[in-house]
Design an enzyme around this catalytic site. Structure first.
Site, PDB file in Angstrom:
ATOM      1  CE  LYS A  54      -7.870   3.233 -16.033  1.00 18.45           C
ATOM      2  NZ  LYS A  54      -6.609   3.325 -16.601  1.00 18.45           N
ATOM      3  CD  GLN A  98      -4.771   6.218 -18.625  1.00 19.23           C
ATOM      4  OE1 GLN A  98      -5.486   5.709 -17.318  1.00 19.23           O
ATOM      5  NE2 GLN A  98      -5.475   5.443 -19.565  1.00 19.23           N
ATOM      6  CG  ASP A 121      -2.139  -0.487 -16.266  1.00 15.63           C
ATOM      7  OD1 ASP A 121      -3.640  -1.042 -16.932  1.00 15.63           O
ATOM      8  OD2 ASP A 121      -2.186   0.130 -16.493  1.00 15.63           O
TER       9      ASP A 121
END
Ligand code: NAD
Length: 300
Positions: A54, A98, A121
């Protein structure tokens, strides 16, 4: 019939190119660099790999990438303090924690402490509600990538019968909301669905997000349907040598590609789109935060 293979790798490169163009314009016209902060708690090897890729992709798009690596025993208070700092940092437009988090941390509490406008997200309860009510929101990356591929394949999705297999909060449910938003007739199937084969046979669009290797055979697929395989399952592959593995999806690619009109492979289908959509969400969040036009074709 042999299906068109939807090349997620090539499509993701196109999306990343659009993101990079928009980033370049934000810099040149407004002196703004979009910034993405990724928070990793602990050292789960798979999460480490995701976080690294990422960060690399964020830099390649010309954006600022910040990584916060915290010890596995970090307290909830310390993690919430970091998120608060990032919420207040004007150079950070996207925050990603994460998952999974270590057991002692409350995932819902942590995700819901992110400023929803920076929740790239799309897991914050406000974004879930906004998506569910058809309002502008941050959309979870994997279903957003699937939607982009479906729109590219079909143009309009209006009136098509879609079946989403799987009802998770990160893939199945938001996928169903997005398809509904594009005027599909949507069925969500799951582990208790009575006749999954018949349900799938009715669908013009099948999105499989289960996590069971090759569970959808070709004879469940309506001829000409579009099949999006989200599943990522690692199988032993002794034929490739001792200890080797291979990835397969939730769909039996060999038989389904004989019947479908179009299908995503695993690997090289949905996977690369997920990270491209994370970059897309970051540049969208940055544009919104600065009251500027959103990038075209990168949002739902
Ligand atoms: P999950 O375990 O949270 O959800 C799985 C869903 O499948 C559940 O809703 C369950 O009801 C349903 N299910 C289980 N058994 C079933 C059965 N026999 N028939 C019908 N439905 C059944 O999983 P998830 O997080 O949604 O992920 C699903 C898959 O997608 C996994 O393989 C995951 O690795 C993959 N994934 C890929 C990406 C990507 O970027 N490509 C991103 C996220 C998840």
């Amino acid at each position: 019939m042999s299906a068109t293979i939807i090349d997620g790798k090539a499509f993701a490169l196109k999306v990343r190119g659009k993101v990079a163009d928009h980033v370049a314009r934000l810099k040149a016209d407004h002196g703004i660099t979009p910034g993405l902060a990724v928070v990793l708690v602990g050292s789960d090897p798979a999460s480490e790999v995701y976080v690294r890729s990422k960060g690399k992709a964020t830099n390649e798009a010309g954006m600022k990438s910040v990584e916060h690596r915290l010890e596995a025993d970090t307290s909830e208070a310390d993690l919430l303090r970091l998120i608060d700092d990032l919420n207040n940092d004007v150079t950070i437009h996207g925050i990603l924690v994460q998952l999974p988090l270590p057991d002692h941390l409350n995932e819902d509490l942590v995700i819901n402490s992110i400023n929803p406008a920076k929740d790239v997200d799309g897991f914050h309860i406000s974004n879930v509600g906004l998506l569910g009510t058809g309002q502008k929101s941050m959309v979870p990356c994997t279903p957003l990538g699937c939607l982009m591929m479906l729109r590219e394949q079909h143009g309009s999705l209006s009136g098509l019968d879609a079946v989403v297999i799987g009802r998770s909060n990160i893939v199945g449910k938001p996928m169903a909301q997005l398809l509904l938003g594009d005027s599909c007739t949507v069925t969500i199937a799951h582990s208790r669905t009575k006749d999954l084969a018949e349900t799938v046979r009715r669908a013009d669009i099948v999105v499989a997000a289960v996590g069971r290797p090759e569970m959808v055979p070709g004879d469940w697929i309506k001829p000409g349907a579009t099949v999006i395989d989200v599943g990522i399952n690692r199988l032993d592959a002794p034929e490739r040598g001792e200890g080797n593995t291979r990835l397969v999806g939730d769909v039996n690619f060999a038989s389904a590609s004989e019947v479908a009109g179009a299908i995503t492979p695993v690997p090289g289908g949905v996977g690369p789109m997920t990270i491209a959509c994370l970059l897309a969400n970051t540049v969208t969040a940055c544009s919104r935060a600065n009251d500027l036009d959103e990038p075209e074709g990168l949002t739902a």
